[in-house]
Design an enzyme around this catalytic site. Structure first.
Site, PDB file in Angstrom:
ATOM      1  N   ASP A 192       4.126  13.288  15.474  1.00  0.00           N
ATOM      2  CA  ASP A 192       4.379  13.370  14.035  1.00  0.00           C
ATOM      3  C   ASP A 192       3.055  13.615  13.308  1.00  0.00           C
ATOM      4  O   ASP A 192       2.674  12.876  12.400  1.00  0.00           O
ATOM      5  CB  ASP A 192       5.025  12.064  13.548  1.00  0.00           C
ATOM      6  CG  ASP A 192       5.713  12.232  12.201  1.00  0.00           C
ATOM      7  OD1 ASP A 192       5.955  13.384  11.796  1.00  0.00           O
ATOM      8  OD2 ASP A 192       5.999  11.207  11.549  1.00  0.00           O
TER       9      ASP A 192
ATOM     10  N   LYS B 104       2.734  -4.040   8.639  1.00  0.00           N
ATOM     11  CA  LYS B 104       3.927  -3.223   8.405  1.00  0.00           C
ATOM     12  C   LYS B 104       5.151  -4.107   8.576  1.00  0.00           C
ATOM     13  O   LYS B 104       5.294  -4.798   9.596  1.00  0.00           O
ATOM     14  CB  LYS B 104       3.963  -2.059   9.407  1.00  0.00           C
ATOM     15  CG  LYS B 104       4.993  -0.996   9.101  1.00  0.00           C
ATOM     16  CD  LYS B 104       4.789   0.204  10.029  1.00  0.00           C
ATOM     17  CE  LYS B 104       5.689   1.372   9.653  1.00  0.00           C
ATOM     18  NZ  LYS B 104       5.420   2.563  10.498  1.00  0.00           N
TER      19      LYS B 104
ATOM     20  N   LEU C 163       0.834  -1.211   0.000  1.00  0.00           N
ATOM     21  CA  LEU C 163       0.000   0.000   0.000  1.00  0.00           C
ATOM     22  C   LEU C 163       0.862   1.252   0.000  1.00  0.00           C
ATOM     23  O   LEU C 163       0.544   2.248  -0.639  1.00  0.00           O
ATOM     24  CB  LEU C 163      -0.883   0.031   1.264  1.00  0.00           C
ATOM     25  CG  LEU C 163      -2.230  -0.669   1.239  1.00  0.00           C
ATOM     26  CD1 LEU C 163      -2.865  -0.565   2.615  1.00  0.00           C
ATOM     27  CD2 LEU C 163      -3.138  -0.035   0.195  1.00  0.00           C
ATOM     28  N   ALA C 164       1.950   1.215   0.761  1.00  0.00           N
ATOM     29  CA  ALA C 164       2.850   2.369   0.888  1.00  0.00           C
ATOM     30  C   ALA C 164       4.227   1.856   1.256  1.00  0.00           C
ATOM     31  O   ALA C 164       4.367   0.812   1.915  1.00  0.00           O
ATOM     32  CB  ALA C 164       2.330   3.333   1.951  1.00  0.00           C
TER      33      ALA C 164
ATOM     34  N   VAL D  37       4.000  -1.163   3.996  1.00  0.00           N
ATOM     35  CA  VAL D  37       2.738  -1.647   4.536  1.00  0.00           C
ATOM     36  C   VAL D  37       2.006  -2.472   3.474  1.00  0.00           C
ATOM     37  O   VAL D  37       1.901  -2.045   2.314  1.00  0.00           O
ATOM     38  CB  VAL D  37       1.860  -0.463   4.994  1.00  0.00           C
ATOM     39  CG1 VAL D  37       0.492  -0.944   5.469  1.00  0.00           C
ATOM     40  CG2 VAL D  37       2.553   0.307   6.105  1.00  0.00           C
TER      41      VAL D  37
END
Length: 553
Positions: free
Chosen positions: A287, A152, A130-131, A138
């Site tokens: 963050d 992850k 996904l990323a 992930v």
């Protein structure tokens, strides 16, 4: 790190620094000799690079160097006390645009970490990421009960890559500490150590899962904020499995409008969330950039804010919480002396600093801001300038405060993007007032302290009789020792008095013997020697001998 590998790494850094003209950040006179030697060989920068501002050139150079240096730049951007504002802003915009590693490697790492085949662990596991970022990527998956999750997975070999680049950064920091004219202020070795500690946390996905679990335990029950739940059975140091969250990215203004989201109300809730996490929970997401925030519309209720990615979480000591809250209250009432006093009381700067001098510095920073309308005040910016001012007065820099200031800048910037007219203080003040009343009110504070310490008190209460008896015994022993010491002192005084009397008598007898001998007074004699003077002389010498003997005793 071998000398050959270190030399290769340093050479690569120098070439990239010159290619992106980062030497301009130093000035020609401050160039280290390797840069001066290499500069003619590298040649001129491309015109499009040469025309860019310094901050953009620094960002592009870090992206060129690779993912670990991108992460280094992201962390370095939080140290606005060390960087020009334009450079810090550019580094804060760094994104992990990293190609994903192959999905079969992710599958293999999941199986290695969790000890079972993926087919047993998940009903479905998508090998397409996904990323992808510099540390991990992930993958979507589905559990056997039908629930959707994300997995992850750390990049293969990332520990070795981080160690290699950190060794290089440590070597550069040591050189900079010796050579840089402002090394005492920049403290390069401390900065690199801070980066290393942050990366160590991000390399342990169990640490990230624990952060998410702790924040979720506080917020998930209320419904206004959602934190993905951690599946601990499918989590290890290199693999983190969490509930999959859906929503509108908070930076997608068009999608928010299409969903009927009230953006000004969302901005206010974001501010309230941040201040509550900092001052009530003492556990804040550190963050909060747009990529880590989703918005879930809800029928008949305000939208839910979804928090993602908990690799960076901040905490403050109770003392820091209180002093920061009071600092904010004092700043917005323009009580600059109280701000100065709080900096000293908190121990953030040496006690020898005159409060009047510090008050003048605080006034110089705050007055240009607080004479504006409150809707135009950026509190994160004020806090940053206060820290910079305080460094002139030997401020001891607090890493947790820098992390807080960086997060505050992110939250305020995003809130103003959602609502350019937002009055941040009018939103934050009621939250702070309420928390100050609950947390630091006299009675409430005492009750909370008693509740926290009650188990210790109960445990210590069992030991009270023994402690009392031991205390009485020690007191009796001390009294006995005092009595003995007093008796010895009395004896010494009496002995000294006797010695003094004997010495005086001896001196008198010796004087008498001398007078008799000189006067030839007659009287009995023995073998022609006068007995009376000789007797006085003998008695005087005997008295002196006794005085000296008693002194030796």
């Amino acid at each position: 790190m071998s000398s050959r590998r270190a030399a290769t790494g340093v050479m690569r850094l120098l070439v990239v620094a010159l290619r992106y003209r980062l030497d301009g950040l130093l000035g020609d006179r401050q160039l280290p000799w390797p840069l001066r030697l290499l500069k003619p060989l590298v040649g001129k920068a491309r015109p499009d690079i040469d025309a860019l501002p310094a901050g953009q050139r620094a960002r592009l150079a870090l992206e060129h160097l690779g993912p670990i240096f991108v992460k280094f730049g992201q962390i370095l951007s939080t140290r606005r006390d060390l960087l020009p504002p334009a450079v810090a802003d550019e580094l804060a915009a760094l994104q992990d645009r990293v190609a994903p590693f192959p999905g079969d490697q992710a599958r293999a790492e999941v199986e290695r970490a969790l000890g079972r085949p993926v087919s047993q662990l998940f009903a479905a596991f998508d090998e397409t990421a996904l990323a992808a970022a510099s540390i991990a990527q992930v993958h979507p998956a589905r559990l056997h009960d039908g629930s959707d999750v994300v997995v992850k997975v750390l990049r293969p070999g990332v520990h070795g890559l981080v160690q290699r680049d950190m060794e290089l950064l440590h070597a550069i920091a040591r050189v900079a500490e010796r050579r840089h004219p402002r090394a005492d202020r920049i403290r390069p070795r401390e900065v690199v150590a801070e980066v290393e500690a942050t990366l160590a946390n991000e390399l342990d996905l169990q640490h990230e899962g624990a952060n998410a679990s702790a924040i979720g335990r506080i917020w998930n029950a209320g419904g206004a904020v959602a934190v993905p739940r951690v599946n601990w059975d499918l989590t290890a140091e290199t693999v983190l499995t969490q509930e999959r969250m859906h929503g509108i990215p908070i930076a997608d203004g068009a999608a928010l409008d299409a969903a009927g989201i009230d953006k000004p109300a969302l901005a206010r809730r974001l501010i309230e969330l941040f201040y509550t996490q900092v001052f009530r929970d003492n556990l804040f997401h550190a963050d909060l950039h747009p990529g880590n925030l989703l918005v879930q519309p809800r029928e008949g209720a305000p939208p839910r804010i979804v928090l993602l990615d908990f690799g960076m979480v901040g905490t403050l000591s109770p003392a820091d919480q209180r002093y920061l809250a009071e600092n904010f209250m004092a700043m917005f009432t323009m009580n600059y002396r109280r701000v100065a006093e709080l900096h000293l009381e908190a121990g953030w700067m040496p006690r020898h600093i005159r409060v009047e001098a510090l008050e003048a510095g605080v006034r110089a920073v705050c007055e240009p801001y607080f004479t504006r309308p409150l809707s135009q005040i950026n509190l994160g910016e004020v806090l940053f300038k206060l820290f910079r001012m305080a460094q002139r007065y030997q401020l001891t820099l607090q890493p947790q405060l820098i992390l807080l200031q960086k997060t505050l800048l992110n939250v305020e910037g995003l809130s103003r993007w959602l609502d350019p007219q937002i009055d941040i203080w009018s939103v934050a003040q009621p939250v702070l007032d309420d928390i100050m009343r609950q947390q630091y009110g006299r009675v409430g504070s005492l009750l909370r302290a008693a509740k926290i310490r009650m188990p210790d008190w109960m445990e210590q209460a069992v030991s009270l009789p023994r402690l009392a008896r031991e205390s009485l015994e020690r007191q009796r022993e001390q009294l006995a020792l005092v009595a003995v010491a007093q008796a010895q002192a009395q004896q010494q005084r009496q002995s000294l008095l006797r010695r003094q009397v004997l010495a005086i008598c001896g001196a008198g007898l010796l004087v008498a013997a001398a007078v008799l001998l000189a006067g030839d007074a007659g009287g009995p004699s023995w073998n022609g020697l006068p007995l009376l003077p000789l007797s006085a002389l003998g008695a005087g010498l005997a008295a002196f001998a006794l005085a000296l003997r008693r002194r030796g005793d």
